[in-house]
Write a protein that holds these residues in place. Structure first.
Motif, mmCIF file in Angstrom:
data_model
loop_
_atom_site.group_PDB
_atom_site.id
_atom_site.type_symbol
_atom_site.label_atom_id
_atom_site.label_comp_id
_atom_site.label_asym_id
_atom_site.label_seq_id
_atom_site.Cartn_x
_atom_site.Cartn_y
_atom_site.Cartn_z
ATOM 1 N N LEU A 64 0.849 -1.184 0.000
ATOM 2 C CA LEU A 64 0.000 0.000 0.000
ATOM 3 C C LEU A 64 0.887 1.238 0.000
ATOM 4 O O LEU A 64 1.743 1.397 0.880
ATOM 5 N N LEU A 65 0.689 2.116 -0.977
ATOM 6 C CA LEU A 65 1.484 3.332 -1.138
ATOM 7 C C LEU A 65 0.589 4.540 -0.878
ATOM 8 O O LEU A 65 -0.391 4.758 -1.597
ATOM 9 N N LEU A 66 0.917 5.327 0.140
ATOM 10 C CA LEU A 66 0.104 6.488 0.494
ATOM 11 C C LEU A 66 0.889 7.776 0.260
ATOM 12 O O LEU A 66 1.977 7.952 0.814
ATOM 13 N N HIS A 67 0.310 8.661 -0.534
ATOM 14 C CA HIS A 67 0.976 9.910 -0.910
ATOM 15 C C HIS A 67 0.668 11.017 0.085
ATOM 16 O O HIS A 67 -0.208 10.904 0.950
ATOM 17 N N GLY A 68 1.383 12.129 -0.069
ATOM 18 C CA GLY A 68 1.126 13.338 0.703
ATOM 19 C C GLY A 68 0.587 14.440 -0.179
ATOM 20 O O GLY A 68 0.003 14.186 -1.232
ATOM 21 N N GLU A 69 0.830 15.694 0.230
ATOM 22 C CA GLU A 69 0.258 16.795 -0.536
ATOM 23 C C GLU A 69 1.317 17.785 -1.011
ATOM 24 O O GLU A 69 2.343 17.939 -0.357
ATOM 25 N N PRO A 70 1.101 18.378 -2.186
ATOM 26 C CA PRO A 70 -0.091 18.332 -3.045
ATOM 27 C C PRO A 70 -0.004 17.275 -4.149
ATOM 28 O O PRO A 70 -0.469 17.483 -5.261
ATOM 29 N N SER A 71 0.616 16.149 -3.838
ATOM 30 C CA SER A 71 0.820 15.108 -4.849
ATOM 31 C C SER A 71 -0.394 14.190 -4.934
ATOM 32 O O SER A 71 -1.426 14.415 -4.307
ATOM 33 N N TRP A 72 -0.256 13.115 -5.698
ATOM 34 C CA TRP A 72 -1.289 12.089 -5.816
ATOM 35 C C TRP A 72 -0.596 10.806 -6.240
ATOM 36 O O TRP A 72 0.628 10.711 -6.163
ATOM 37 N N SER A 73 -1.335 9.780 -6.623
ATOM 38 C CA SER A 73 -0.718 8.480 -6.902
ATOM 39 C C SER A 73 0.292 8.543 -8.043
ATOM 40 O O SER A 73 1.123 7.634 -8.184
ATOM 41 N N TYR A 74 0.264 9.584 -8.838
ATOM 42 C CA TYR A 74 1.290 9.775 -9.878
ATOM 43 C C TYR A 74 2.688 9.754 -9.265
ATOM 44 O O TYR A 74 3.654 9.367 -9.925
ATOM 45 N N LEU A 75 2.814 10.151 -8.015
ATOM 46 C CA LEU A 75 4.096 10.172 -7.315
ATOM 47 C C LEU A 75 4.759 8.798 -7.297
ATOM 48 O O LEU A 75 5.985 8.701 -7.197
ATOM 49 N N TYR A 76 3.966 7.747 -7.398
ATOM 50 C CA TYR A 76 4.488 6.382 -7.262
ATOM 51 C C TYR A 76 4.672 5.668 -8.597
ATOM 52 O O TYR A 76 4.892 4.456 -8.633
ATOM 53 N N ARG A 77 4.628 6.409 -9.681
ATOM 54 C CA ARG A 77 4.626 5.757 -11.001
ATOM 55 C C ARG A 77 5.914 4.990 -11.278
ATOM 56 O O ARG A 77 5.900 4.018 -12.050
ATOM 57 N N THR A 78 7.060 5.391 -10.690
ATOM 58 C CA THR A 78 8.304 4.645 -10.934
ATOM 59 C C THR A 78 8.520 3.540 -9.907
ATOM 60 O O THR A 78 9.370 2.669 -10.115
#
Length: 295
Positions: free
Chosen positions: A45-59
């Motif tokens: 499970l990958l949880l992002h912060g702000e102001p990001s979104w799940s795009y942050l985990y694309r790599t």
């Protein structure tokens, strides 16, 4: 509450983000999440912060999928492709925890490995405390679980004031400042995509003011109660902080002292990365996670 939904066309053709959108309904709000990889594999499970979104985990998602994992990456309410309540007052720390706990119980995974950063940590560690039996392992990168009893870095106070009072809130620019690697125009566009105009920014504006910075904050006591659970969490608990984040610098030491599961496991410093270390060094983080998970 009134909520906005970013038009789907805003997300068309995003660089490096080929994932299939999935949706759940939480309190009449649509929550977007990714569910990639082997449905029977170990859950990450990958949880992002702000102001990001799940795009942050694309790599990070592809190497974890290649290791046989099932990877879940939700967009917090107010971010990404999830619905966005339109008023700052619609958001509270507890409401964010409740939204994500509702979603987690709908998906109902077990044996979960959590990676959390920034507000992903403030929410994710509350999830671990609420349902510790659901989680098998935790990685925290540039995050923590404040109670308002700690000293607040000056850099955070400046960020809090900016989010609340600045007449503009340039998401792409914020992401550029909070990373070390040069950011392409396509990547910057992707981070800004969920927010086509200022009406969509209430969640991002609200978040910094929801961090408990005084002992009597509404979130302080619930976080202290969560810490009472985390002080007994003896499953593997890794810190994975960058060397270039002025806001969370040093929080990793406190986590390692306080959580029993941090003893006798490997921790790492991600060199050459800023606050959003996933953007700067996502593949390196995924490799570290795979080594600890044995996959």
């Amino acid at each position: 509450m009134d909520a906005l939904r970013t038009p789907d066309e805003c997300f068309a053709g995003l660089s490096g983000y080929p994932f299939q959108p999935r949706y759940a309904t939480i309190d009449d709000l649509r929550l977007h999440y990714l569910d990639e990889g082997d449905p029977d594999g170990p859950v990450v499970l990958l949880l992002h912060g702000e102001p990001s979104w799940s795009y942050l985990y694309r790599t990070m998602i592809p190497p974890l999928v290649d290791a046989g994992c099932r990877v879940l990456a939700p967009d917090l309410i107010g971010f990404g492709r999830s619905d966005k309540p339109a008023a700052v007052a619609d958001y509270s720390y507890q409401r964010h925890v409740d939204w994500m706990l509702d979603w987690l119980r709908q998906i109902d995974p077990d044996g979960v490995t959590l990676f959390c950063q920034d507000w992903g940590s403030l929410i994710g560690l509350r999830l671990v405390a609420a349902e510790p039996d659901r989680f098998a392992r935790v990685f925290v990168g540039n995050g923590g679980l404040p109670t308002g009893d700690e000293r607040v870095p000056a850099a955070f106070r400046l960020w809090r004031a900016f989010a609340l009072y600045s007449p503009i809130f340039p998401v792409a620019g914020i992401m550029r400042v909070a990373t070390r690697a040069p950011m392409s125009k396509a990547t910057a566009r992707a981070y800004a995509a969920p927010f086509p105009d200022k009406r969509y920014l209430a969640g991002a504006r609200a978040f910094p003011a929801l961090v408990p910075i005084t002992p009597d904050d509404p979130a302080s006591e619930p976080n202290r109660e969560a810490w009472a659970v985390l002080r007994g969490f003896d499953k593997p608990f890794h810190t994975c902080f960058s060397d270039g984040d002025p806001i969370t610098r040093g929080l990793d030491r406190g986590l390692r002292r306080r959580v029993p599961g941090a003893e006798g496991v490997e921790h790492t410093t991600i060199e050459g990365a800023g606050h959003f270390l996933q953007e700067d060094k996502g593949r390196e983080i995924a490799a570290f996670m795979r080594r600890q998970m044995g996959c």
